[in-house]
Scaffold this motif. Structure first.
Motif, PDB file in Angstrom:
ATOM      1  N   THR A 183       0.851  -1.188   0.000  1.00  0.00           N
ATOM      2  CA  THR A 183       0.000   0.000   0.000  1.00  0.00           C
ATOM      3  C   THR A 183       0.887   1.239   0.000  1.00  0.00           C
ATOM      4  OG1 THR A 183      -0.151  -0.011   2.411  1.00  0.00           O
ATOM      5  CG2 THR A 183      -1.877  -1.173   1.189  1.00  0.00           C
ATOM      6  N   VAL A 184       0.423   2.266  -0.712  1.00  0.00           N
ATOM      7  CA  VAL A 184       1.202   3.496  -0.866  1.00  0.00           C
ATOM      8  C   VAL A 184       0.262   4.677  -0.646  1.00  0.00           C
ATOM      9  CG1 VAL A 184       2.661   4.864  -2.389  1.00  0.00           C
ATOM     10  CG2 VAL A 184       2.709   2.361  -2.536  1.00  0.00           C
ATOM     11  N   LYS A 185       0.710   5.656   0.141  1.00  0.00           N
ATOM     12  CA  LYS A 185      -0.085   6.842   0.410  1.00  0.00           C
ATOM     13  C   LYS A 185       0.039   7.858  -0.725  1.00  0.00           C
ATOM     14  CE  LYS A 185      -1.847   5.880   4.457  1.00  0.00           C
ATOM     15  NZ  LYS A 185      -3.328   5.772   4.616  1.00  0.00           N
ATOM     16  N   ALA A 186      -0.984   8.672  -0.895  1.00  0.00           N
ATOM     17  CA  ALA A 186      -0.966   9.725  -1.912  1.00  0.00           C
ATOM     18  C   ALA A 186       0.262  10.611  -1.716  1.00  0.00           C
ATOM     19  CB  ALA A 186      -2.236  10.551  -1.829  1.00  0.00           C
ATOM     20  N   GLY A 187       0.954  10.889  -2.794  1.00  0.00           N
ATOM     21  CA  GLY A 187       2.128  11.749  -2.753  1.00  0.00           C
ATOM     22  C   GLY A 187       3.437  11.019  -2.579  1.00  0.00           C
ATOM     23  N   ASP A 188       3.389   9.787  -2.057  1.00  0.00           N
ATOM     24  CA  ASP A 188       4.625   9.031  -1.867  1.00  0.00           C
ATOM     25  C   ASP A 188       5.187   8.574  -3.218  1.00  0.00           C
ATOM     26  OD1 ASP A 188       4.463   9.387   0.823  1.00  0.00           O
ATOM     27  OD2 ASP A 188       4.024   7.298   1.327  1.00  0.00           O
ATOM     28  N   TYR A 189       6.478   8.293  -3.203  1.00  0.00           N
ATOM     29  CA  TYR A 189       7.182   7.876  -4.416  1.00  0.00           C
ATOM     30  C   TYR A 189       7.440   6.375  -4.387  1.00  0.00           C
ATOM     31  CZ  TYR A 189       8.212  12.870  -5.031  1.00  0.00           C
ATOM     32  OH  TYR A 189       8.122  14.222  -5.203  1.00  0.00           O
ATOM     33  N   ILE A 190       7.346   5.746  -5.547  1.00  0.00           N
ATOM     34  CA  ILE A 190       7.574   4.305  -5.692  1.00  0.00           C
ATOM     35  C   ILE A 190       8.727   4.117  -6.678  1.00  0.00           C
ATOM     36  CG2 ILE A 190       6.532   2.078  -6.243  1.00  0.00           C
ATOM     37  CD1 ILE A 190       3.779   3.716  -6.169  1.00  0.00           C
ATOM     38  N   GLN A 191       9.805   3.523  -6.216  1.00  0.00           N
ATOM     39  CA  GLN A 191      10.957   3.257  -7.085  1.00  0.00           C
ATOM     40  C   GLN A 191      11.018   1.770  -7.380  1.00  0.00           C
ATOM     41  OE1 GLN A 191      14.848   3.776  -5.355  1.00  0.00           O
ATOM     42  NE2 GLN A 191      15.832   4.202  -7.327  1.00  0.00           N
ATOM     43  N   ILE A 192      10.936   1.407  -8.659  1.00  0.00           N
ATOM     44  CA  ILE A 192      11.004   0.012  -9.082  1.00  0.00           C
ATOM     45  C   ILE A 192      12.357  -0.190  -9.741  1.00  0.00           C
ATOM     46  CG2 ILE A 192       9.958  -1.771 -10.523  1.00  0.00           C
ATOM     47  CD1 ILE A 192       7.312  -0.218 -10.263  1.00  0.00           C
ATOM     48  N   ILE A 362      13.621  -8.129  -8.557  1.00  0.00           N
ATOM     49  CA  ILE A 362      13.197  -6.726  -8.637  1.00  0.00           C
ATOM     50  C   ILE A 362      13.170  -6.181  -7.211  1.00  0.00           C
ATOM     51  CG2 ILE A 362      11.227  -5.204  -9.125  1.00  0.00           C
ATOM     52  CD1 ILE A 362      12.680  -6.023 -11.659  1.00  0.00           C
ATOM     53  N   HIS A 363      13.486  -4.914  -7.043  1.00  0.00           N
ATOM     54  CA  HIS A 363      13.446  -4.314  -5.708  1.00  0.00           C
ATOM     55  C   HIS A 363      12.571  -3.065  -5.753  1.00  0.00           C
ATOM     56  CE1 HIS A 363      15.189  -4.235  -1.631  1.00  0.00           C
ATOM     57  NE2 HIS A 363      14.948  -2.937  -1.700  1.00  0.00           N
ATOM     58  N   VAL A 364      11.803  -2.858  -4.684  1.00  0.00           N
ATOM     59  CA  VAL A 364      10.896  -1.714  -4.595  1.00  0.00           C
ATOM     60  C   VAL A 364      11.257  -0.894  -3.360  1.00  0.00           C
ATOM     61  CG1 VAL A 364       8.500  -0.953  -4.433  1.00  0.00           C
ATOM     62  CG2 VAL A 364       9.059  -3.041  -5.695  1.00  0.00           C
ATOM     63  N   ARG A 365      11.375   0.413  -3.563  1.00  0.00           N
ATOM     64  CA  ARG A 365      11.540   1.340  -2.443  1.00  0.00           C
ATOM     65  C   ARG A 365      10.426   2.374  -2.497  1.00  0.00           C
ATOM     66  NH1 ARG A 365      18.040   1.777  -3.233  1.00  0.00           N
ATOM     67  NH2 ARG A 365      18.654   0.268  -1.625  1.00  0.00           N
ATOM     68  N   VAL A 366       9.941   2.762  -1.341  1.00  0.00           N
ATOM     69  CA  VAL A 366       8.922   3.807  -1.232  1.00  0.00           C
ATOM     70  C   VAL A 366       9.524   4.948  -0.419  1.00  0.00           C
ATOM     71  CG1 VAL A 366       6.635   4.416  -0.376  1.00  0.00           C
ATOM     72  CG2 VAL A 366       7.031   2.159  -1.400  1.00  0.00           C
ATOM     73  N   TYR A 367       9.350   6.175  -0.930  1.00  0.00           N
ATOM     74  CA  TYR A 367       9.882   7.374  -0.275  1.00  0.00           C
ATOM     75  C   TYR A 367       8.734   8.305   0.106  1.00  0.00           C
ATOM     76  CZ  TYR A 367      14.114   5.717  -2.638  1.00  0.00           C
ATOM     77  OH  TYR A 367      15.166   4.952  -3.105  1.00  0.00           O
ATOM     78  N   ASP A 368       8.978   9.096   1.126  1.00  0.00           N
ATOM     79  CA  ASP A 368       7.946   9.979   1.659  1.00  0.00           C
ATOM     80  C   ASP A 368       7.582  11.092   0.683  1.00  0.00           C
ATOM     81  OD1 ASP A 368       7.139  12.506   3.525  1.00  0.00           O
ATOM     82  OD2 ASP A 368       6.596  10.594   4.484  1.00  0.00           O
ATOM     83  N   ALA A 369       6.346  11.518   0.732  1.00  0.00           N
ATOM     84  CA  ALA A 369       5.843  12.580  -0.151  1.00  0.00           C
ATOM     85  C   ALA A 369       6.589  13.886   0.032  1.00  0.00           C
ATOM     86  CB  ALA A 369       4.348  12.791   0.104  1.00  0.00           C
ATOM     87  N   ARG A 370       7.227  14.079   1.192  1.00  0.00           N
ATOM     88  CA  ARG A 370       7.938  15.334   1.440  1.00  0.00           C
ATOM     89  C   ARG A 370       9.255  15.427   0.683  1.00  0.00           C
ATOM     90  NH1 ARG A 370       7.498  14.815   7.860  1.00  0.00           N
ATOM     91  NH2 ARG A 370       7.887  12.663   7.180  1.00  0.00           N
ATOM     92  N   GLU A 371       9.721  14.313   0.139  1.00  0.00           N
ATOM     93  CA  GLU A 371      10.939  14.366  -0.672  1.00  0.00           C
ATOM     94  C   GLU A 371      10.664  15.123  -1.972  1.00  0.00           C
ATOM     95  OE1 GLU A 371      13.723  13.451   0.466  1.00  0.00           O
ATOM     96  OE2 GLU A 371      13.130  12.177   2.161  1.00  0.00           O
ATOM     97  N   ASP A 372      11.721  15.648  -2.558  1.00  0.00           N
ATOM     98  CA  ASP A 372      11.580  16.417  -3.802  1.00  0.00           C
ATOM     99  C   ASP A 372      12.592  15.882  -4.804  1.00  0.00           C
ATOM    100  OD1 ASP A 372      10.944  18.264  -5.722  1.00  0.00           O
ATOM    101  OD2 ASP A 372      12.091  19.900  -4.824  1.00  0.00           O
TER     102      ASP A 372
END
Length: 767
Positions: A183-192, A362-372
């Motif tokens: 699950t991913v929150k709105a604004g968060d980043y998904i790196q595949i 494959i690796h997945v990382r999720v980053y916070d929406a506050r990142e730019d």
């Protein structure tokens, strides 16, 4: 030689991994005891400064550098390194190290031979910072800080993941031939991330709030292709994936591959059964299992977005596939536009080339929406080069206030057109008054050393020995076959000092390789990141710049500057920022290019804008520029010439000088000139229906050539084109037809006319 050259993949234990430290920047690396590090200066004259920490403080001795010359302070290096300094500081902070007065060691002096290197061995677990120090280069200087290559040989094998882009909220491994849900929150980043390279990854995303309400809305490839007007979205304006409601669920922020699939289903049991492999693991069944806890109904075949899968619909209407282009560590970075339930797979296909015959993780990382994170597409100079994401020019803070319509061009974001103006208004401003455009994506190389003239005399088609200080010449650069590598303008700054301005990043490496092959003492230093430039073009360009730019008594004033000459000056007076102004351009109008260091770009733009706006100056984007350059008969790489085209066939045969010395391609060009096969001609099109690059040109049923560039000319009130035709069909005044559809079912009439179509005597540019 090897029978097959394969794409780079994940290094095995004991293998090498290369990194680039950008000129003026720095990079941080974590080393284990026994790891080897080789630092190489590929362009010459660039020093390398090293900082090493073992957890107790500076540990230069642990790399065998205790006797090396002391370098700058770490804090100064971090501060001067820009974005790379911020990333290095983040890694240092994670290890409790605060950049301060710690002194580095010069592991590599600014050596006189390109390719100089040093190899070091870590005597303990270390945190290493490698810097390529250098001061900002003035536009009339030729000492840019340039890139270093860092090659790491792990004593105990590699950690197979690239460093995180920021602190991850989630680190999730998807083992080969399996799938995982998240699950991913709105604004968060998904790196595949493709861990080992050449591995496909199917991706699903569903509106989480809709799922809670009992409705299933996931990514829809057909809707996405239709709304985006492309096979798959990419970073920039057309970046979003939609569901069937035409609601955007995710957007693409970064893409280091740029080759994906949205045509077909994720692999399913039926595919393997039909191929004779019943019971084979498959992505669709893996997705069904991963999504079951979320109440999502099973499907026999999931319509997924397949990242890294190399497919295309061919002209024959066949779905073609081949090995993925992705390399170890390549990734796609997405941003969630609403709360999502996602699923990611590592494709299970091992019976064809989809995963290079061997599924990997494959690796997945999720980053916070506050990142730019910046938006970017990867640019690689060579297939094995480290990717470099699309960057903004130093004029972007001003152009971005005037438009959001940016396109990726040779590794830079450049404006296509400006809000409230548009290509037609921009075009007329250039023809009637003045226009300003950002051309910073041009590649620049400083060619210096006692053999600099010899190197360029042997590689350029022009006679460089005739070039005087302060003069610019337009030239072709060719392969031994006579086909064109690039076109370029060459500036002579001194007796053994030249600047090559061209389109291809590879041109610098090619020149450097030639100097090494011939044993010449000549340096070819990349200065693209030290020289950004605008073009001020149009009848009022001289008047505008004359009011802004000061030149000393030994330099020509703007009003005195002749065509294809340049001058060194300053903005606003003798104490202003340094500039180089050349009377060159790509519009066929009176005009100038103004070159500055990126730190002075905003001041330069503001001054030009303040002086020019009351006189009708407008910004000009790539769409309007294309109309101007086609009218002026100015050729464009990839359209009007390529490595299969010689300068005569590209319409720039005048650049091939009859010089005594041998130069690359000389014999082939003499042969081609004596036996021409094709010629570039102008076409006046007898219709307003669009024609464009690649359209076939016919005489009767036979195709005799191809349209290379086309535009609707506002000033000529007609559609015009450049075309490369067989010499037998290239007579001026002859009638030809441009083929549409299959080239036979629809034809558009055209007549061969002289080009340039507009101002053929170049009276305006010479004014």
């Amino acid at each position: 030689m090897d029978a097959v050259v394969t794409p780079p993949s994940a290094p095995a234990p004991g293998a090498l991994r290369r990194h680039t430290v950008r000129g003026g920047g720095c990079e941080a690396f974590a080393l284990k005891a026994g790891d080897g590090v080789t630092i190489t200066d590929p362009e010459g004259l660039q020093s390398a400064c090293v900082f090493a920490f073992d957890g107790t403080g500076e540990a230069g001795a642990r790399l065998g550098l205790s006797g090396a010359t002391a370098g700058p302070d770490l804090a100064a290096v971090i501060a001067d390194a820009g974005a790379s300094g911020i990333a290095a500081a983040r890694l240092l902070a994670a290890h409790g190290i605060v950049p301060g007065a710690q002194k580095g060691r010069l592991a590599l002096a600014a050596g006189p031979v390109p390719g100089g290197s040093v190899t070091l061995t870590a005597g303990a677990d270390l945190l290493l910072v490698v810097a390529a120090p250098g001061r900002p280069m003035a536009p009339d200087a030729q000492e840019p800080p340039t890139d270093l290559l860092v090659t790491i040989a792990r004593a105990a094998g590699f950690d197979d993941l690239p460093a995180p882009l920021a602190e991850p909220k989630l680190d999730l491994r998807v083992p080969a031939a399996e799938a995982r849900a998240l699950t991913v929150k709105a604004g968060d980043y998904i790196q595949i991330i493709d861990v080992a390279g050449r591995q496909c990854s199917d991706f699903l995303a569903f509106d989480a709030k809709a799922l809670e309400a009992g409705e299933e809305f996931g990514l829809d490839a057909t809707t996405t292709r239709t709304l985006m007007g492309a096979a798959y979205p990419g970073p920039g304006l057309h970046s979003k994936y939609f569901d069937a409601r035409q609601m955007a669920l995710v957007e693409v922020v970064r893409d280091t591959v740029g080759r994906h699939d949205t045509f077909a289903l994720a692999c399913s049991a039926k595919y393997y059964e039909d191929m004779g492999y019943p019971g084979h693991a498959n992505c669709s069944d893996n997705f069904n299992a991963a999504l079951k806890p979320f109440g999502i109904a099973e499907r026999r075949g999931w319509p997924a977005i397949n990242f890294f899968y190399n497919t295309a619909i061919e002209g024959s209407n066949a779905l073609a596939m081949d090995e993925p282009w992705s390399q170890a560590g390549d990734y796609v970075l997405l941003r969630a536009l609403t709360d999502l339930v996602c699923a990611v797979s590592s494709c299970a296909d091992d019976i064809d080339a989809a995963n290079a015959w061997e599924p990997t993780d494959i690796h997945v990382r999720v980053y916070d929406a506050r990142e730019d994170f910046s938006k970017g597409i990867a640019f690689r100079m060579t297939p094995d080069a480290e990717p470099r994401l699309t960057r903004e020019s130093a004029f972007h803070p001003r152009t971005s206030l005037l438009t959001r319509n940016f396109v990726e061009y040779r590794g830079f974001w450049l404006p296509a057109a400006f809000t409230g103006e548009g290509p037609i208004a921009e075009y007329w401003a250039c023809r009637e008054r003045a226009a300003v455009m950002d051309l910073s994506a041009l590649r620049k190389f400083e060619v210096t050393g006692p053999d600099a003239e010899v190197l360029l005399q042997r590689t350029a088609t022009r006679d460089i020995r005739k070039l005087t200080i302060g003069q610019v010449v337009y030239t072709a650069l060719c392969y031994d076959s006579g086909g064109m590598l690039d076109d370029a303008t060459i500036f002579r700054l001194g007796p053994a000092n030249f600047r090559v301005v061209c389109g291809e990043e590879f041109t610098g490496k090619w020149l450097r390789d030639k100097a090494a092959d011939w044993g010449l003492k000549a340096f070819v230093k990349s200065s693209t990141d030290q020289l950004h430039n605008i073009a001020v073009q149009g009848p009022l360009s001289r008047e505008i710049l004359s009011a802004l730019i000061w030149t000393g008594p030994t330099q020509p004033a703007i009003a005195e500057l002749k065509w294809f000459r340049f001058a060194v000056g300053r903005l606003g007076g003798p104490q202003g920022p340094a500039l180089v102004m050349s009377r060159t351009g790509y519009t066929g109008e009176l005009g100038f290019e103004v070159w500055c260091h990126p730190k002075d770009a905003v001041a330069l733009w503001d001054a030009v804008w303040a002086e020019g706006a009351p006189k009708g100056l407008k910004p000009l984007g790539l769409a309007a520029l294309d109309m101007l350059r086609v009218e002026a008969g100015l050729v464009f790489a990839g359209y009007d010439f390529c490595d299969q085209t010689d300068p005569f066939e590209a319409g720039i045969g005048f650049t091939v000088a009859a010089k005594e010395e041998d130069f690359v391609g000389k014999a082939a060009l003499a042969r081609r000139k004596a036996n021409p096969a094709r010629r570039l001609v102008g076409l006046l099109v007898a219709s307003n229906e669009d024609v464009g690059h690649g359209d076939p040109v016919h005489v009767g049923r036979a195709q005799v050539g191809v349209v290379t560039s086309a535009a609707k000319s506002p000033i000529l009130k007609a559609q015009i084109a450049l075309a490369r035709l067989d010499v037998s069909a290239a007579a001026e005044g002859a009638e030809v037809e441009i083929g549409k559809l299959d080239g036979q079912r629809k034809r558009i009439g055209a007549r061969i006319v002289p080009f340039p179509h507009f101002d053929p005597q170049k009276t305006r540019v010479r004014a």
